[in-house]
Design an enzyme around this catalytic site. Sequence first.
Site, short mmCIF file in Angstrom:
data_model
loop_
_atom_site.label_atom_id
_atom_site.label_comp_id
_atom_site.label_asym_id
_atom_site.label_seq_id
_atom_site.Cartn_x
_atom_site.Cartn_y
_atom_site.Cartn_z
N GLY A 285 -5.66 -2.88 4.14
CA GLY A 285 -4.79 -3.85 3.65
C GLY A 285 -5.50 -5.06 3.77
O GLY A 285 -5.26 -5.86 2.87
N ARG A 286 -6.20 -5.48 5.00
CA ARG A 286 -6.53 -6.87 5.21
C ARG A 286 -8.04 -7.02 4.49
O ARG A 286 -8.66 -8.14 4.42
CB ARG A 286 -6.73 -7.30 6.57
N GLU B 31 9.36 -6.04 4.81
CA GLU B 31 9.58 -7.34 4.15
C GLU B 31 9.39 -7.40 2.59
O GLU B 31 10.19 -7.76 1.91
CB GLU B 31 8.56 -8.30 4.71
N HIS C 32 -6.43 -35.02 13.99
CA HIS C 32 -5.34 -35.81 14.33
C HIS C 32 -4.35 -34.75 15.10
O HIS C 32 -3.16 -35.26 15.52
CB HIS C 32 -4.53 -36.61 13.36
N LYS D 35 0.88 -1.05 0.07
CA LYS D 35 0.06 -0.19 0.08
C LYS D 35 0.69 1.24 0.07
O LYS D 35 0.55 2.23 -0.80
CB LYS D 35 -0.96 0.00 1.36
N GLU E 88 -6.56 -8.72 13.64
CA GLU E 88 -5.98 -7.13 13.28
C GLU E 88 -7.05 -6.30 13.44
O GLU E 88 -6.53 -5.26 13.97
CB GLU E 88 -5.02 -7.27 12.12
N LYS F 189 7.82 -2.91 14.58
CA LYS F 189 8.53 -2.27 13.51
C LYS F 189 9.53 -1.19 13.65
O LYS F 189 10.58 -1.08 13.36
CB LYS F 189 7.52 -2.09 12.24
#
Length: 527
Positions: free
Chosen positions: A263-264, A209, A380, A203, A349, A494
């Site tokens: 963003g999400r 990253e 399992h 964005k 978030e 960050k």
Amino acid sequence: MTRTQLPAWKALAKHKEQLANFRLTEAFTKNDDRASTFSFEAAGIFADFSKNLITQETIDLLINLAAACNVTKAMQQFRQGEKINATENRAVLHPLLRASKAPSSELNSDVTDVQAVKQRMRVLSEDIINGKLRSATNQAFTDVVHIGIGGSYLGPSMIYEALKPNHTANIRCHFVANICANEIFDTLNTLNPETTLFIIASKTFTTLETCQNAQTAKNWLIEKLPSNAIHKHFFGVTTDLQKALDWGIPKDHILTFSEWVGGRFSTFSSIGFVLNIGLGADTFDALLQGAEAMDTHFFTAPFEKNLPVWLALIGIWYVNFFNKSNLCIAPYDHRLRHLPAYLQQLEMESNGKGVDKNGHPLSYNTCPVIFGEPGTNCQHSYFQLLHQSPAFIPVDFILCFDQPYKDKTHHQWLIANALAQSQALMVGQHPGTSEPFYEHKTIPGNRPSTTLALNTLNAESLGALIALYEHKVFIQGVVWDVYSFDQWGVELGKQISKKIHPQLASTGNLSNQDSSTRQIIQRLKEA
């Protein structure tokens, strides 16, 4: 007045105490119509809420709570583009990404901009697929690497894996997010630089990253091809055109989106450019249509039959009145294996906040911890805890009735297991006291679950499923009185990392670090 002081909240607290002896098995025995009473369908998704610890009075009281929290007004503000993300002074308009028309004339220009970007994505993706847009060595692209993180990664990668039958035949898509070098280099080592296209999705075009992985990809490409290859091998998706230009991406390879796209919630924006390439623009449009169908249902259906509202309110019922701090997402379909990770960000978030909208510390819990794995794998691993732990954990089972392969045996066993697990959570197991180790074999039952079923896992139904959970998050944020569309808690780590990073390579004084951090840095340097 805080939420816990509302008469509607207090009524629910009293009602929960009245249900102390409520047993699901007895509720089904007493009411042959329980399943149909607490089930309905919307936008191609069938929802069965009947295995929850609820009565009709529970639903009525939860809807009263929604009314007391002015949910209807909040929905109108959301839809009309008011700046409900107050801490960042932004509107929240992600439903416009899939809207056929604007809900008001004030938003017409926004919808026009969205449609223009969609058309541009379609043209570019078709040019890439048919080989019109070619590499620096005049070859058709065979691989696309989408580099992003968080909302710029989780949605596109989840959708791409879920819609495998729709994959573009001559192009493979790869997704890189982690700053760990293993991910980017493991991906690059499998690729031919002459036929690899990169999409940098950020964005702000400053995400650590993403920018580090993008630089590594650029360096890798320059080592193999002339430096001017960057102009043909990289696309950028961002709100900051200038930063993408400064990085070296030509303007005609940059796709933008609006500041109001969180963003999400961004998968259906130009962040989904990779899906236009990897699935085709028609499939991407079908995703949007499915999401729009759920949007229409959400904004128009009465609360008594509103699927996102029910999903949200029943979640609140467990978090705030049973004090349950977890929610299990169990998709019984391998194609949806990345859905739990996607929902982790979407929900935690958004609503994992510590203060209300007035800045006052919350006296009640908000978002549960979301976890999950696809069935039957999950049976399992953690299902032992779901069945016998002293504290119950609500479960969302997600089923897909279609099965694209001729051999139906696998699918029949898959569905049988999903139904068996929801039933076992409800009925439990109660061996006689004469049986050896009967205490260890006892399973209490009366553990709630919701079942969501899709007739077919396709673009439309997946789009609707995503929108369902998006609107669930919104409703819960309104009732909890938190700002769901910021994420200030993400920023602190960050900022600290930028202070630690230079010290990893230097021999300078570490006295400004705590002793734990200092000793790890020292051991790293000695390794």
